[in-house]
Motif scaffolding. Structure first.
Motif, short mmCIF file in Angstrom:
data_model
loop_
_atom_site.label_atom_id
_atom_site.label_comp_id
_atom_site.label_asym_id
_atom_site.label_seq_id
_atom_site.Cartn_x
_atom_site.Cartn_y
_atom_site.Cartn_z
N GLY A 78 0.78 -1.23 0.00
CA GLY A 78 0.00 0.00 0.00
C GLY A 78 0.81 1.28 0.00
N GLU A 79 2.10 1.23 0.22
CA GLU A 79 2.91 2.44 0.20
C GLU A 79 3.37 2.69 -1.24
N LEU A 80 3.12 3.86 -1.73
CA LEU A 80 3.57 4.21 -3.06
C LEU A 80 5.02 4.65 -3.02
N PRO A 81 5.80 4.28 -4.03
CA PRO A 81 7.19 4.77 -4.05
C PRO A 81 7.17 6.30 -4.06
N ARG A 82 8.06 6.87 -3.31
CA ARG A 82 8.20 8.33 -3.20
C ARG A 82 7.00 9.00 -2.54
N GLY A 83 6.09 8.23 -1.97
CA GLY A 83 4.95 8.81 -1.28
C GLY A 83 5.34 9.20 0.14
N VAL A 84 4.62 10.17 0.70
CA VAL A 84 4.88 10.60 2.06
C VAL A 84 4.13 9.66 3.00
N ILE A 85 4.83 9.12 3.99
CA ILE A 85 4.23 8.24 4.98
C ILE A 85 3.85 9.10 6.18
N THR A 86 2.61 8.96 6.63
CA THR A 86 2.14 9.71 7.80
C THR A 86 2.19 8.80 9.02
N MET A 87 2.85 9.30 10.06
CA MET A 87 2.87 8.60 11.35
C MET A 87 2.12 9.47 12.34
N HIS A 88 1.35 8.84 13.19
CA HIS A 88 0.59 9.58 14.18
C HIS A 88 1.39 9.70 15.47
N VAL A 89 1.28 10.87 16.10
CA VAL A 89 2.04 11.17 17.31
C VAL A 89 1.08 11.27 18.49
N VAL A 90 1.41 10.56 19.55
CA VAL A 90 0.64 10.63 20.80
C VAL A 90 1.61 11.12 21.87
N VAL A 91 1.20 12.15 22.60
CA VAL A 91 2.01 12.65 23.70
C VAL A 91 1.49 12.00 24.96
N GLN A 92 2.39 11.28 25.62
CA GLN A 92 2.02 10.57 26.84
C GLN A 92 3.17 10.74 27.83
N PRO A 93 2.97 11.50 28.90
CA PRO A 93 4.04 11.68 29.88
C PRO A 93 4.53 10.35 30.40
N SER A 94 5.78 10.30 30.76
CA SER A 94 6.35 9.04 31.25
C SER A 94 5.59 8.54 32.47
N LEU A 95 5.53 7.23 32.62
CA LEU A 95 4.74 6.59 33.67
C LEU A 95 5.22 6.96 35.07
N ALA A 96 6.52 7.05 35.27
CA ALA A 96 7.06 7.38 36.59
C ALA A 96 6.59 8.77 37.03
N LYS A 97 6.60 9.72 36.11
CA LYS A 97 6.16 11.07 36.44
C LYS A 97 4.66 11.08 36.75
#
Length: 118
Positions: A78-97
């Motif tokens: 499904g990835e086209l050559p030279r296509g831009v891949i989108t990755m999703h970002v989740v902000v999750q503070p570290s567990l210890a904090k």
């Protein structure tokens, strides 16, 4: 490295805005991507990661591990050559904090019983 070997990625934030696209070598690690995201994070956002460990990257429905390379994370179908891949970002503070903050918020409550004997 030839230009055609580079992988073009952009990172989708919680509000639908993007960071990037940027080009990476297939040997770049997920940890390197997270460092770049923290560096490039828009200053005006209310929610922001303080460190790379606060960032989770999701591609094709999977949370990416820090030691994996961009080449290993690419979806072969499904990835086209030279296509831009989108990755999703989740902000999750570290567990210890988060645990430390939770303990402060959960001060012990005194049980008070107002019973009277007649």
């Amino acid at each position: 490295m030839p230009e055609e070997d580079l992988v073009e990625l952009k990172f989708r934030l919680y509000d639908g805005s993007d960071i990037g696209p940027f080009r990476y070598s297939p040997t770049s690690t997920v940890a390197m991507l997270k460092e770049r995201i923290v560096t490039e994070w828009p200053k005006e956002k209310k929610i922001a990661p303080k460190a790379a460990n606060d960032v989770k990257l999701i591609s094709a429905g999977k949370i990416l591990e820090n030691n994996k390379t961009v080449g290993q994370c690419r979806v072969p179908f499904g990835e086209l050559p030279r296509g831009v891949i989108t990755m999703h970002v989740v902000v999750q503070p570290s567990l210890a904090k988060a645990k430390t903050e939770k303990k402060v918020d959960e001060a012990p409550k005194k049980n008070v019983c107002s019973c009277s004997i007649l």
